[in-house]
Design a protein around this motif. Structure first.
Motif, PDB file in Angstrom:
ATOM      1  N   VAL A 139       0.856  -1.181   0.000  1.00 58.03           N
ATOM      2  CA  VAL A 139       0.000   0.000   0.000  1.00 58.03           C
ATOM      3  C   VAL A 139       0.892   1.230   0.000  1.00 58.03           C
ATOM      4  N   THR A 140       0.608   2.164  -0.889  1.00 56.30           N
ATOM      5  CA  THR A 140       1.299   3.455  -0.957  1.00 56.30           C
ATOM      6  C   THR A 140       0.282   4.544  -0.669  1.00 56.30           C
ATOM      7  N   TRP A 141       0.589   5.429   0.285  1.00 53.04           N
ATOM      8  CA  TRP A 141      -0.360   6.497   0.571  1.00 53.04           C
ATOM      9  C   TRP A 141       0.347   7.793   0.938  1.00 53.04           C
ATOM     10  N   PHE A 142      -0.436   8.890   0.779  1.00 51.16           N
ATOM     11  CA  PHE A 142      -0.007  10.248   1.113  1.00 51.16           C
ATOM     12  C   PHE A 142      -0.923  10.767   2.213  1.00 51.16           C
ATOM     13  N   ILE A 143      -0.321  11.359   3.256  1.00 48.37           N
ATOM     14  CA  ILE A 143      -1.089  11.837   4.398  1.00 48.37           C
ATOM     15  C   ILE A 143      -0.705  13.283   4.680  1.00 48.37           C
ATOM     16  N   ASP A 144      -1.702  14.100   5.016  1.00 49.93           N
ATOM     17  CA  ASP A 144      -1.476  15.495   5.355  1.00 49.93           C
ATOM     18  C   ASP A 144      -0.996  15.589   6.799  1.00 49.93           C
ATOM     19  N   CYS A 145       0.112  16.305   7.018  1.00 45.05           N
ATOM     20  CA  CYS A 145       0.729  16.330   8.346  1.00 45.05           C
ATOM     21  C   CYS A 145      -0.065  17.160   9.347  1.00 45.05           C
ATOM     22  N   ALA A 146      -0.758  18.182   8.904  1.00 41.38           N
ATOM     23  CA  ALA A 146      -1.460  19.056   9.846  1.00 41.38           C
ATOM     24  C   ALA A 146      -2.753  18.435  10.340  1.00 41.38           C
ATOM     25  N   THR A 147      -3.510  17.793   9.466  1.00 47.68           N
ATOM     26  CA  THR A 147      -4.830  17.275   9.831  1.00 47.68           C
ATOM     27  C   THR A 147      -4.884  15.760   9.949  1.00 47.68           C
ATOM     28  N   ARG A 148      -3.800  15.051   9.587  1.00 45.29           N
ATOM     29  CA  ARG A 148      -3.734  13.575   9.635  1.00 45.29           C
ATOM     30  C   ARG A 148      -4.714  12.931   8.652  1.00 45.29           C
ATOM     31  N   VAL A 149      -5.129  13.635   7.620  1.00 48.09           N
ATOM     32  CA  VAL A 149      -6.028  13.094   6.615  1.00 48.09           C
ATOM     33  C   VAL A 149      -5.223  12.272   5.611  1.00 48.09           C
ATOM     34  N   ILE A 150      -5.680  11.054   5.311  1.00 46.76           N
ATOM     35  CA  ILE A 150      -5.095  10.253   4.235  1.00 46.76           C
ATOM     36  C   ILE A 150      -5.715  10.748   2.930  1.00 46.76           C
ATOM     37  N   CYS A 151      -4.928  11.484   2.152  1.00 41.82           N
ATOM     38  CA  CYS A 151      -5.461  12.121   0.948  1.00 41.82           C
ATOM     39  C   CYS A 151      -5.615  11.145  -0.203  1.00 41.82           C
ATOM     40  N   GLY A 152      -4.771  10.132  -0.312  1.00 40.69           N
ATOM     41  CA  GLY A 152      -4.867   9.183  -1.413  1.00 40.69           C
ATOM     42  C   GLY A 152      -4.004   7.971  -1.153  1.00 40.69           C
ATOM     43  N   PHE A 153      -4.349   6.853  -1.815  1.00 42.68           N
ATOM     44  CA  PHE A 153      -3.588   5.623  -1.646  1.00 42.68           C
ATOM     45  C   PHE A 153      -3.690   4.816  -2.927  1.00 42.68           C
ATOM     46  N   ALA A 154      -2.809   3.833  -3.044  1.00 45.55           N
ATOM     47  CA  ALA A 154      -2.794   2.900  -4.172  1.00 45.55           C
ATOM     48  C   ALA A 154      -2.285   1.559  -3.660  1.00 45.55           C
ATOM     49  N   VAL A 155      -2.791   0.477  -4.239  1.00 48.67           N
ATOM     50  CA  VAL A 155      -2.426  -0.891  -3.850  1.00 48.67           C
ATOM     51  C   VAL A 155      -1.793  -1.575  -5.050  1.00 48.67           C
ATOM     52  N   THR A 156      -0.643  -2.205  -4.843  1.00 53.70           N
ATOM     53  CA  THR A 156       0.047  -2.942  -5.894  1.00 53.70           C
ATOM     54  C   THR A 156       0.278  -4.368  -5.429  1.00 53.70           C
ATOM     55  N   ALA A 157       0.155  -5.299  -6.375  1.00 52.52           N
ATOM     56  CA  ALA A 157       0.327  -6.709  -6.041  1.00 52.52           C
ATOM     57  C   ALA A 157       1.790  -7.093  -5.913  1.00 52.52           C
ATOM     58  N   GLN A 158       2.715  -6.276  -6.405  1.00 50.20           N
ATOM     59  CA  GLN A 158       4.138  -6.577  -6.347  1.00 50.20           C
ATOM     60  C   GLN A 158       4.849  -5.473  -5.563  1.00 50.20           C
ATOM     61  N   VAL A 159       6.168  -5.533  -5.554  1.00 49.77           N
ATOM     62  CA  VAL A 159       6.947  -4.511  -4.861  1.00 49.77           C
ATOM     63  C   VAL A 159       6.645  -3.148  -5.478  1.00 49.77           C
ATOM     64  N   PRO A 160       6.336  -2.127  -4.684  1.00 45.85           N
ATOM     65  CA  PRO A 160       5.936  -0.831  -5.249  1.00 45.85           C
ATOM     66  C   PRO A 160       7.048  -0.187  -6.046  1.00 45.85           C
ATOM     67  N   SER A 161       6.669   0.584  -7.039  1.00 47.71           N
ATOM     68  CA  SER A 161       7.603   1.283  -7.914  1.00 47.71           C
ATOM     69  C   SER A 161       7.054   2.680  -8.169  1.00 47.71           C
ATOM     70  N   ARG A 162       7.649   3.375  -9.132  1.00 50.32           N
ATOM     71  CA  ARG A 162       7.180   4.727  -9.447  1.00 50.32           C
ATOM     72  C   ARG A 162       5.749   4.706  -9.975  1.00 50.32           C
ATOM     73  N   GLU A 163       5.297   3.573 -10.501  1.00 48.41           N
ATOM     74  CA  GLU A 163       3.911   3.455 -10.955  1.00 48.41           C
ATOM     75  C   GLU A 163       2.942   3.656  -9.793  1.00 48.41           C
ATOM     76  N   SER A 164       3.158   2.931  -8.694  1.00 46.79           N
ATOM     77  CA  SER A 164       2.260   3.061  -7.542  1.00 46.79           C
ATOM     78  C   SER A 164       2.339   4.449  -6.935  1.00 46.79           C
ATOM     79  N   VAL A 165       3.523   5.089  -6.972  1.00 47.46           N
ATOM     80  CA  VAL A 165       3.643   6.447  -6.436  1.00 47.46           C
ATOM     81  C   VAL A 165       2.823   7.419  -7.272  1.00 47.46           C
TER      82      VAL A 165
END
Length: 493
Positions: A139-165
């Motif tokens: 699982v790759t995700w981005f979280i906002d530091c001030a509000t702790r909101v998870i803004c977006g995520f992506a799931v990959t079946a293999q080792v994550p790469s620039r695609e999942s980012v």
């Protein structure tokens, strides 16, 4: 007057004054006590922080030297507690990670929403059904530091790469439809030296929106504690509820407490993870938000949100093809293959540029080379059928398993096994061959017909030789070789 002020008699005051005049000392005299020298601290680290082990070594050295003063075990314990910090003692036992648990860390200011994001990968602690085979997605995700909101995520079946980012970044920035209401362009993104986050493609995607990437030192999770919190929470709260949870407690013999359960399909995992992220944003109340949910903290923050233009977001979160290409009668050519689509009809000769999602080579996006306008998608022509792709993957897997078995068998034959011992005797090699076994094997080889194994690639002569061939005369002995002086060594050819 001094004695009355301090609540003591005059005698100790006169004694203190005498010590000050003679020794020049105004403070209490230090007790003569045992201290742990740097040499003893090094030997304590050799014993993995065990004070009892250090005491046994000191006692053994004193006995070997014919006697000597050795501090007691209690004295050593007091000296270690006084002269060695708890973090250093923990580091001697468990390494840097254990030592870091005793450190004190600073806390960054809260800031405002979209001021800084943090990004990270986390592997699912459970097996999932991925196209019929068990696997552990990421699982790759981005979280906002001030509000702790998870803004977006992506799931990959293999080792994550620039695609999942890139996929997670597009999901985090966009606020349209199901991507909202959280997102927008951040002021900066903090990452932990991952090569996929620091790749040229991700740098260009964020650089197109003037978003800098803050590269933190490696192996420093305390510097990005905001994203480490959902990592830990997902492991303890969400992954633990999956059917194929790998960290479940075991019974004797490593058996699971329940029968084998059917693994969760990958698409079901993504759906459940989306529900958990929604719970985290709208219902969970982190301690740092003082009883508010991340969604409430986001709504209470009045900082303006800068949104990215949808077309630019779609374009810059894809990797550039590198040069201008020309549409031909067979479509557009990229990496020695042709890509086509219905919108290309009548567009032959047009100059275009390509963008694509890394590792998704079956589909590309085509843009006008002059205006940069998105023209449409293109798909690989003459693509193999799904059953052909699956059969090719199975063939590769069978070949890999065969090589693995061969290499394992070769390593087993190469390894030398030794007998267990309780005394300091020379090592005894197991599996040795006796003289009788060796002689019997040699006699069996000598009695065998070696003509069957000699020259295995030799072709026998045909029954009827051609007229142009000269048949060998086996009855006449061969002529002596002029190079041999000893006639006794001559033999028929």
């Amino acid at each position: 007057m001094v004695a009355d002020t301090l609540g003591v008699s005059e005698r100790p005051v006169r004694r203190w004054l005498a010590v000050a005049r003679v020794d020049g000392r105004l403070e209490r005299a230090e007790r003569c006590r045992f201290t742990l020298t740097p040499q003893l601290a090094r030997r304590l680290a050799f014993h993995r922080g065990s004070v009892a082990g250090l005491h046994r070594e000191l006692v053994a050295e004193a006995e070997a030297a014919g006697g000597g003063a050795v501090p007691s075990l209690a004295t050593l314990y007091r000296a270690a507690a006084r002269d060695v910090s708890p973090g250093l003692r923990a580091g001697m036992r468990g390494g840097e990670a254990a030592r870091r648990d005793h450190d004190v860390f600073l806390q960054r200011p809260a800031g405002h929403r979209n001021e800084v994001w943090e990004a990270d990968h986390v592997q699912v602690k459970g097996e999932v059904d991925i196209d019929g085979s068990p696997g552990r997605p990421w699982v790759t995700w981005f979280i906002d530091c001030a509000t702790r909101v998870i803004c977006g995520f992506a799931v990959t079946a293999q080792v994550p790469s620039r695609e999942s980012v890139l996929v997670a970044l597009r999901d985090a920035i966009s606020r349209e439809g199901e991507h909202g209401p959280f997102g927008g362009l951040p002021g900066a993104v903090r990452v932990d030296r991952g090569k996929d986050f620091l790749s040229r493609t991700v740098g260009e995607a964020l650089g197109a929106f003037a978003v800098p990437v803050v590269d933190l030192p490696g192996y420093s999770p305390h510097l990005k504690g905001t994203v480490e919190a959902p990592n830990t929470a997902a492991k303890q709260m969400f992954f633990a509820s999956l059917p194929g949870y790998t960290a479940a407690p075991r019974l004797k013999g490593g058996r699971k407490p329940t029968a084998e359960q059917q693994l969760l399909p990958l698409e079901a995992l993504i759906e459940l993870l989306g529900q958990w992220v929604a719970w985290w944003n709208t219902e969970h109340e982190p301690r740092s938000l003082a009883g508010r949910t991340p969604a409430a903290a986001w709504e209470a923050d009045l900082t303006p949100i800068e949104d990215a233009e949808p077309g630019a977001l779609h374009m810059f979160t894809l990797e550039d093809g590198g040069r201008v290409r020309t549409l031909g009668n067979k479509g557009v050519r990229w990496r020695s293959r042709h890509y086509v689509n219905a919108w290309m009809t009548g567009q032959a000769g047009r100059k275009v540029r390509l963008r694509y999602m890394p590792h998704h080579e079956h589909e590309i996006e085509v843009y006008d080379a002059v205006s940069g306008r998105h023209l449409g998608s293109a798909y690989l022509s003459n693509r193999a059928r799904p059953e052909q792709i699956r059969e090719m993957k199975r063939a590769r897997a069978r070949e890999a398993d065969r090589l693995k078995r061969l290499l394992a068998a070769a390593e087993k034959d190469r390894a030398t096994r030794y007998a267990a011992a309780t005394r300091g005797t020379p090592a005894e090699v197991l599996g040795t061959v006796t003289e009788l076994e060796a002689e019997a094997h040699l006699r069996a080889v000598a009695a065998a017909d070696l003509t069957e194994v000699a020259l295995p690639g030799y072709l026998p002569l045909p029954a009827k030789l051609p007229a142009s061939w000269t048949a060998p005369d086996t009855a006449r002995p061969a002529a002596p070789c002029p190079e041999d002086d000893d006639e006794s060594t001559l033999a028929p050819r």
